[in-house]
Design a protein around this motif. Structure first.
Motif, PDB file in Angstrom:
ATOM      1  N   ILE A 107      15.469 -49.797  27.309  1.00  0.00           N
ATOM      2  CA  ILE A 107      16.431 -50.641  28.031  1.00  0.00           C
ATOM      3  C   ILE A 107      17.228 -51.478  27.031  1.00  0.00           C
ATOM      4  CG2 ILE A 107      16.641 -52.620  29.594  1.00  0.00           C
ATOM      5  CD1 ILE A 107      14.135 -51.462  31.053  1.00  0.00           C
ATOM      6  N   GLU A 108      16.552 -52.019  26.053  1.00  0.00           N
ATOM      7  CA  GLU A 108      17.216 -52.881  25.078  1.00  0.00           C
ATOM      8  C   GLU A 108      18.160 -52.115  24.159  1.00  0.00           C
ATOM      9  OE1 GLU A 108      13.904 -54.873  23.268  1.00  0.00           O
ATOM     10  OE2 GLU A 108      13.483 -56.017  25.087  1.00  0.00           O
ATOM     11  N   LYS A 109      17.891 -50.823  23.914  1.00  0.00           N
ATOM     12  CA  LYS A 109      18.705 -50.032  22.988  1.00  0.00           C
ATOM     13  C   LYS A 109      19.870 -49.299  23.646  1.00  0.00           C
ATOM     14  CE  LYS A 109      15.045 -49.098  19.664  1.00  0.00           C
ATOM     15  NZ  LYS A 109      14.232 -48.059  19.026  1.00  0.00           N
ATOM     16  N   ALA A 110      19.806 -49.074  24.933  1.00  0.00           N
ATOM     17  CA  ALA A 110      20.818 -48.262  25.607  1.00  0.00           C
ATOM     18  C   ALA A 110      22.176 -48.953  25.636  1.00  0.00           C
ATOM     19  CB  ALA A 110      20.383 -47.937  27.030  1.00  0.00           C
ATOM     20  N   VAL A 111      23.215 -48.153  25.658  1.00  0.00           N
ATOM     21  CA  VAL A 111      24.573 -48.670  25.800  1.00  0.00           C
ATOM     22  C   VAL A 111      24.706 -49.325  27.166  1.00  0.00           C
ATOM     23  CG1 VAL A 111      27.000 -48.009  25.972  1.00  0.00           C
ATOM     24  CG2 VAL A 111      25.551 -46.960  24.227  1.00  0.00           C
ATOM     25  N   SER A 112      24.200 -48.663  28.179  1.00  0.00           N
ATOM     26  CA  SER A 112      24.221 -49.192  29.542  1.00  0.00           C
ATOM     27  C   SER A 112      23.015 -48.646  30.287  1.00  0.00           C
ATOM     28  CB  SER A 112      25.506 -48.777  30.246  1.00  0.00           C
ATOM     29  OG  SER A 112      25.543 -49.305  31.554  1.00  0.00           O
ATOM     30  N   TRP A 113      22.348 -49.502  31.020  1.00  0.00           N
ATOM     31  CA  TRP A 113      21.183 -49.100  31.797  1.00  0.00           C
ATOM     32  C   TRP A 113      21.264 -49.864  33.109  1.00  0.00           C
ATOM     33  CZ3 TRP A 113      16.984 -46.591  28.861  1.00  0.00           C
ATOM     34  CH2 TRP A 113      15.967 -46.105  29.687  1.00  0.00           C
ATOM     35  N   LEU A 114      21.340 -49.136  34.213  1.00  0.00           N
ATOM     36  CA  LEU A 114      21.506 -49.736  35.528  1.00  0.00           C
ATOM     37  C   LEU A 114      20.345 -49.378  36.444  1.00  0.00           C
ATOM     38  CD1 LEU A 114      25.227 -48.678  36.106  1.00  0.00           C
ATOM     39  CD2 LEU A 114      24.409 -50.892  35.285  1.00  0.00           C
ATOM     40  N   VAL A 115      20.038 -50.254  37.388  1.00  0.00           N
ATOM     41  CA  VAL A 115      19.065 -49.943  38.425  1.00  0.00           C
ATOM     42  C   VAL A 115      19.730 -50.095  39.780  1.00  0.00           C
ATOM     43  CG1 VAL A 115      17.023 -50.582  37.101  1.00  0.00           C
ATOM     44  CG2 VAL A 115      18.135 -52.289  38.517  1.00  0.00           C
ATOM     45  N   TYR A 116      19.201 -49.334  40.733  1.00  0.00           N
ATOM     46  CA  TYR A 116      19.632 -49.420  42.120  1.00  0.00           C
ATOM     47  C   TYR A 116      18.465 -49.988  42.912  1.00  0.00           C
ATOM     48  CZ  TYR A 116      22.019 -48.031  46.421  1.00  0.00           C
ATOM     49  OH  TYR A 116      22.679 -48.024  47.631  1.00  0.00           O
ATOM     50  N   GLU A 117      18.664 -51.162  43.486  1.00  0.00           N
ATOM     51  CA  GLU A 117      17.640 -51.781  44.317  1.00  0.00           C
ATOM     52  C   GLU A 117      17.950 -51.500  45.778  1.00  0.00           C
ATOM     53  OE1 GLU A 117      16.430 -55.866  43.809  1.00  0.00           O
ATOM     54  OE2 GLU A 117      17.239 -55.836  41.781  1.00  0.00           O
ATOM     55  N   ALA A 118      16.938 -51.065  46.510  1.00  0.00           N
ATOM     56  CA  ALA A 118      17.069 -50.832  47.952  1.00  0.00           C
ATOM     57  C   ALA A 118      15.745 -51.189  48.604  1.00  0.00           C
ATOM     58  CB  ALA A 118      17.421 -49.373  48.234  1.00  0.00           C
ATOM     59  N   ALA A 161      19.907 -45.401  36.086  1.00  0.00           N
ATOM     60  CA  ALA A 161      20.791 -44.551  35.283  1.00  0.00           C
ATOM     61  C   ALA A 161      20.956 -45.205  33.917  1.00  0.00           C
ATOM     62  CB  ALA A 161      22.154 -44.417  35.948  1.00  0.00           C
ATOM     63  N   TYR A 162      21.211 -44.360  32.924  1.00  0.00           N
ATOM     64  CA  TYR A 162      21.471 -44.931  31.607  1.00  0.00           C
ATOM     65  C   TYR A 162      22.473 -44.074  30.852  1.00  0.00           C
ATOM     66  CZ  TYR A 162      18.430 -41.400  29.482  1.00  0.00           C
ATOM     67  OH  TYR A 162      17.862 -40.217  29.078  1.00  0.00           O
ATOM     68  N   ALA A 163      23.097 -44.719  29.900  1.00  0.00           N
ATOM     69  CA  ALA A 163      23.953 -44.040  28.927  1.00  0.00           C
ATOM     70  C   ALA A 163      23.532 -44.545  27.562  1.00  0.00           C
ATOM     71  CB  ALA A 163      25.422 -44.354  29.173  1.00  0.00           C
ATOM     72  N   SER A 164      23.334 -43.632  26.655  1.00  0.00           N
ATOM     73  CA  SER A 164      22.965 -44.007  25.293  1.00  0.00           C
ATOM     74  C   SER A 164      23.737 -43.142  24.319  1.00  0.00           C
ATOM     75  CB  SER A 164      21.456 -43.864  25.081  1.00  0.00           C
ATOM     76  OG  SER A 164      21.058 -42.537  25.324  1.00  0.00           O
ATOM     77  N   LYS A 165      23.757 -43.568  23.059  1.00  0.00           N
ATOM     78  CA  LYS A 165      24.444 -42.793  22.037  1.00  0.00           C
ATOM     79  C   LYS A 165      23.844 -41.398  21.960  1.00  0.00           C
ATOM     80  CE  LYS A 165      25.776 -46.510  18.967  1.00  0.00           C
ATOM     81  NZ  LYS A 165      25.678 -47.031  17.599  1.00  0.00           N
ATOM     82  N   HIS A 166      24.719 -40.410  21.834  1.00  0.00           N
ATOM     83  CA  HIS A 166      24.243 -39.037  21.702  1.00  0.00           C
ATOM     84  C   HIS A 166      23.657 -38.810  20.310  1.00  0.00           C
ATOM     85  CE1 HIS A 166      23.968 -34.736  22.147  1.00  0.00           C
ATOM     86  NE2 HIS A 166      24.795 -34.540  21.153  1.00  0.00           N
ATOM     87  N   ARG A 167      24.381 -39.231  19.312  1.00  0.00           N
ATOM     88  CA  ARG A 167      23.939 -39.117  17.915  1.00  0.00           C
ATOM     89  C   ARG A 167      24.533 -40.277  17.126  1.00  0.00           C
ATOM     90  NH1 ARG A 167      23.412 -32.932  16.642  1.00  0.00           N
ATOM     91  NH2 ARG A 167      22.103 -32.476  18.425  1.00  0.00           N
ATOM     92  N   SER A 202      30.700 -39.859  22.172  1.00  0.00           N
ATOM     93  CA  SER A 202      29.788 -39.029  22.968  1.00  0.00           C
ATOM     94  C   SER A 202      28.573 -39.839  23.419  1.00  0.00           C
ATOM     95  CB  SER A 202      29.296 -37.838  22.138  1.00  0.00           C
ATOM     96  OG  SER A 202      30.377 -37.035  21.740  1.00  0.00           O
ATOM     97  N   LEU A 203      28.232 -39.701  24.680  1.00  0.00           N
ATOM     98  CA  LEU A 203      27.070 -40.374  25.233  1.00  0.00           C
ATOM     99  C   LEU A 203      26.175 -39.385  25.949  1.00  0.00           C
ATOM    100  CD1 LEU A 203      28.726 -43.507  26.885  1.00  0.00           C
ATOM    101  CD2 LEU A 203      27.411 -43.455  24.773  1.00  0.00           C
ATOM    102  N   GLU A 204      24.919 -39.700  26.006  1.00  0.00           N
ATOM    103  CA  GLU A 204      23.975 -38.981  26.847  1.00  0.00           C
ATOM    104  C   GLU A 204      23.797 -39.826  28.098  1.00  0.00           C
ATOM    105  OE1 GLU A 204      19.220 -38.018  27.016  1.00  0.00           O
ATOM    106  OE2 GLU A 204      20.085 -38.665  25.132  1.00  0.00           O
ATOM    107  N   SER A 205      23.808 -39.209  29.264  1.00  0.00           N
ATOM    108  CA  SER A 205      23.591 -39.969  30.491  1.00  0.00           C
ATOM    109  C   SER A 205      22.596 -39.243  31.383  1.00  0.00           C
ATOM    110  CB  SER A 205      24.907 -40.188  31.239  1.00  0.00           C
ATOM    111  OG  SER A 205      25.440 -38.960  31.669  1.00  0.00           O
ATOM    112  N   SER A 206      21.833 -40.031  32.113  1.00  0.00           N
ATOM    113  CA  SER A 206      20.848 -39.488  33.042  1.00  0.00           C
ATOM    114  C   SER A 206      20.691 -40.428  34.222  1.00  0.00           C
ATOM    115  CB  SER A 206      19.480 -39.333  32.377  1.00  0.00           C
ATOM    116  OG  SER A 206      19.511 -38.339  31.396  1.00  0.00           O
ATOM    117  N   VAL A 207      20.300 -39.842  35.349  1.00  0.00           N
ATOM    118  CA  VAL A 207      19.979 -40.607  36.552  1.00  0.00           C
ATOM    119  C   VAL A 207      18.667 -40.090  37.098  1.00  0.00           C
ATOM    120  CG1 VAL A 207      20.618 -41.039  38.957  1.00  0.00           C
ATOM    121  CG2 VAL A 207      22.358 -41.160  37.196  1.00  0.00           C
ATOM    122  N   TYR A 208      17.812 -41.011  37.507  1.00  0.00           N
ATOM    123  CA  TYR A 208      16.540 -40.672  38.148  1.00  0.00           C
ATOM    124  C   TYR A 208      16.411 -41.505  39.414  1.00  0.00           C
ATOM    125  CZ  TYR A 208      15.321 -38.330  33.842  1.00  0.00           C
ATOM    126  OH  TYR A 208      15.320 -37.482  32.779  1.00  0.00           O
TER     127      TYR A 208
END
Length: 109
Positions: free
Chosen positions: A50-61, A69-75, A83-89
């Motif tokens: 969480i501390e290293k990511a470019v952006s890290w979001l949560v969805y509260e419901a 979801a997060y976006a972090s540096k690709h390399r 370039s970013l790597e992004s994922s959602v869970y």
């Protein structure tokens, strides 16, 4: 799309969210090769991510973390600066409600 969660809150992730996020991630590591991880990261590892990511979001419901979801540096190399790597869970109890779409939308904004 009647199952959509329309009252959720999207906000930046905080280290205190690490435990809930880890539990959302756990089944993906344990039952799928898609994460490229062989062991579930510790809660401490999640806090560091969480501390290293470019952006890290949560969805509260419904008073809990339904997804993230997060976006972090690709390399690290300069040629990858755009370039970013992004994922959602999304927690399995909240699938098919439009949460991933909303997280990606906000992340890409």
């Amino acid at each position: 799309m009647g199952n959509e969660v329309r009252t959720g809150l999207i906000r930046p992730a905080a280290p205190v969210d690490a435990s809930a996020m880890r539990e959302i991630y756990r089944p993906h590591v344990e039952s799928s090769p898609a994460t490229f991880e062989t062991e579930v990261p510790s809660e401490s590892d999640f806090r560091n991510r969480i501390e290293k990511a470019v952006s890290w979001l949560v969805y509260e419901a419904d008073g809990r973390i339904a997804g993230y979801a997060y976006a972090s540096k690709h390399r690290e190399r300069p040629a990858y600066q755009w370039s970013l790597e992004s994922s959602v869970y999304v927690h399995r109890e909240f699938h098919r409600r439009g949460i991933a779409r909303e997280l990606y939308r906000r992340l890409f904004d």
